[in-house]
Design an enzyme around this catalytic site. Structure first.
Site, mmCIF file in Angstrom:
data_model
loop_
_atom_site.group_PDB
_atom_site.id
_atom_site.type_symbol
_atom_site.label_atom_id
_atom_site.label_comp_id
_atom_site.label_asym_id
_atom_site.label_seq_id
_atom_site.Cartn_x
_atom_site.Cartn_y
_atom_site.Cartn_z
ATOM 1 N N LYS A 1 0.798 -1.226 0.000
ATOM 2 C CA LYS A 1 0.000 0.000 0.000
ATOM 3 C C LYS A 1 0.832 1.279 0.000
ATOM 4 O O LYS A 1 0.394 2.299 -0.551
ATOM 5 C CB LYS A 1 -0.966 0.006 1.190
ATOM 6 C CG LYS A 1 -2.088 -1.009 1.065
ATOM 7 C CD LYS A 1 -3.083 -0.868 2.202
ATOM 8 C CE LYS A 1 -4.259 -1.805 2.023
ATOM 9 N NZ LYS A 1 -5.299 -1.607 3.056
ATOM 10 N N GLY B 1 -3.664 -0.857 16.486
ATOM 11 C CA GLY B 1 -3.017 -1.127 15.213
ATOM 12 C C GLY B 1 -2.301 0.107 14.701
ATOM 13 O O GLY B 1 -2.591 1.231 15.128
ATOM 14 N N SER B 2 -1.337 -0.102 13.768
ATOM 15 C CA SER B 2 -0.577 1.041 13.265
ATOM 16 C C SER B 2 -0.132 0.863 11.819
ATOM 17 O O SER B 2 0.739 1.569 11.349
ATOM 18 C CB SER B 2 0.661 1.280 14.146
ATOM 19 O OG SER B 2 1.496 0.129 14.151
ATOM 20 N N GLY B 3 -0.738 -0.077 11.087
ATOM 21 C CA GLY B 3 -0.356 -0.333 9.706
ATOM 22 C C GLY B 3 -1.089 0.547 8.718
ATOM 23 O O GLY B 3 -1.677 1.573 9.072
ATOM 24 N N GLY B 4 -1.066 0.125 7.442
ATOM 25 C CA GLY B 4 -1.678 0.919 6.380
ATOM 26 C C GLY B 4 -3.165 1.125 6.569
ATOM 27 O O GLY B 4 -3.693 2.218 6.346
ATOM 28 N N ASP C 1 -10.549 2.335 1.241
ATOM 29 C CA ASP C 1 -10.734 1.985 2.651
ATOM 30 C C ASP C 1 -11.165 3.227 3.431
ATOM 31 O O ASP C 1 -12.082 3.180 4.255
ATOM 32 C CB ASP C 1 -9.433 1.451 3.260
ATOM 33 C CG ASP C 1 -9.071 0.068 2.754
ATOM 34 O OD1 ASP C 1 -9.980 -0.704 2.419
ATOM 35 O OD2 ASP C 1 -7.864 -0.233 2.688
#
Length: 271
Positions: A70, A129-132, A106
């Site tokens: 991403k 959470g801390s991702g895309g 998203d």
């Protein structure tokens, strides 16, 4: 009836580290239902620049982008639409005559769900959470006016960067005090190694008002199952998956299915 595949058939695709079937089944079901001359196929790659070059060279109309691509895909594109630019994360590429533009559906889906749920901007929330995908969710919450958020992430660099970017607090672990809104943007509860895991402990679920999980497989994670049993309001990853895929479909084809058609496609994709 959908035309037979021929030289004029438009190809759409997805790129993911671990390809799934939801997108292919969702889009192809709608192509069939609406009689559109399109085909959708999921792929993975070990050579992202070559794959993106193929989209451009072969005239592939659109491509969904999943983890871990991403952010890595951004330098390979010609431009970013506002939602992708704001969060530096792309989950959709649209090819207009060889010009590749990145979008983030998203973000669009989460914004729509926030509006549908009529969340009070003053509602405190914990986002794990801390991702895309966490970027898309945090940005959507910020842009919807929700200010009292805490990012829960063990990765200090990623967690503090996410919190700082969107004006939230960061913690490595859950606080002692629960929050009315709990948001899971981790793989906890997803089919696979973590499918039995609870994204939040029982006392936090019991104390919350709304449980939001972006995991789409299964439709109801252990977190959402516990929340439902306790009478909490739910926002599911299945809703996110359908709305973001629907937005992709519209971007690729210019056709807007009815609500019933989209729900039927989502049910087929999950089946």
């Amino acid at each position: 009836m959908k035309p037979p595949i021929g030289r004029d058939t438009q190809l759409c695709m997805s790129l993911a580290g671990r390809p799934g079937n939801f997108g292919s089944r969702f889009h192809n079901h709608l192509y069939e239902a609406l009689g559109l001359d399109y085909v959708y196929k999921a792929f993975t790659t070990r050579d992202l620049p070559a794959a993106i070059g193929g989209i451009r060279a072969l005239g592939i109309r659109g491509c969904a982008i999943s983890m871990p691509f991403k952010e890595a895909v951004i330098p390979l594109l010609d431009g970013l639409e506002a939602s992708a630019r704001a969060i530096d994360s792309v989950n959709t590429i649209v090819n207009d005559g060889g010009r590749l533009t990145g979008y983030n559906t998203d973000y669009v889906a989460v914004r729509g769900l926030i509006e549908r749920a009529r969340l009070d901007p003053d509602t405190p929330f914990l986002l794990r959470g801390s991702g895309g995908m966490a970027k898309a969710v945090a940005a959507a919450f910020r842009d919807a006016g929700l200010r009292a958020g805490t990012i829960i992430a063990r990765n200090e660099a990623a967690g503090t960067a996410l919190a700082r970017t969107y004006g939230y607090r960061w913690r490595a672990e859950l606080p002692e005090t629960p929050a009315p809104l709990l948001v899971n943007v981790t793989p906890l509860g997803m089919t696979g190694a973590d499918q039995e895991a609870l994204a939040f402990p029982e006392p936090f679920i019991a104390a919350c008002d709304i449980a939001f999980d972006v995991v789409a497989l299964p439709i109801e994670t252990p977190f959402l199952q516990r929340a439902r049993a306790l009478g909490k309001r739910l926002i599911s990853g299945g809703e996110v998956a359908m709305l973001q895929a629907l937005e992709q479909f519209i971007l690729y084809t210019g056709v807007t299915p009815t609500e019933a058609q989209a729900q039927a496609a989502a049910a087929f994709a999950r089946g």
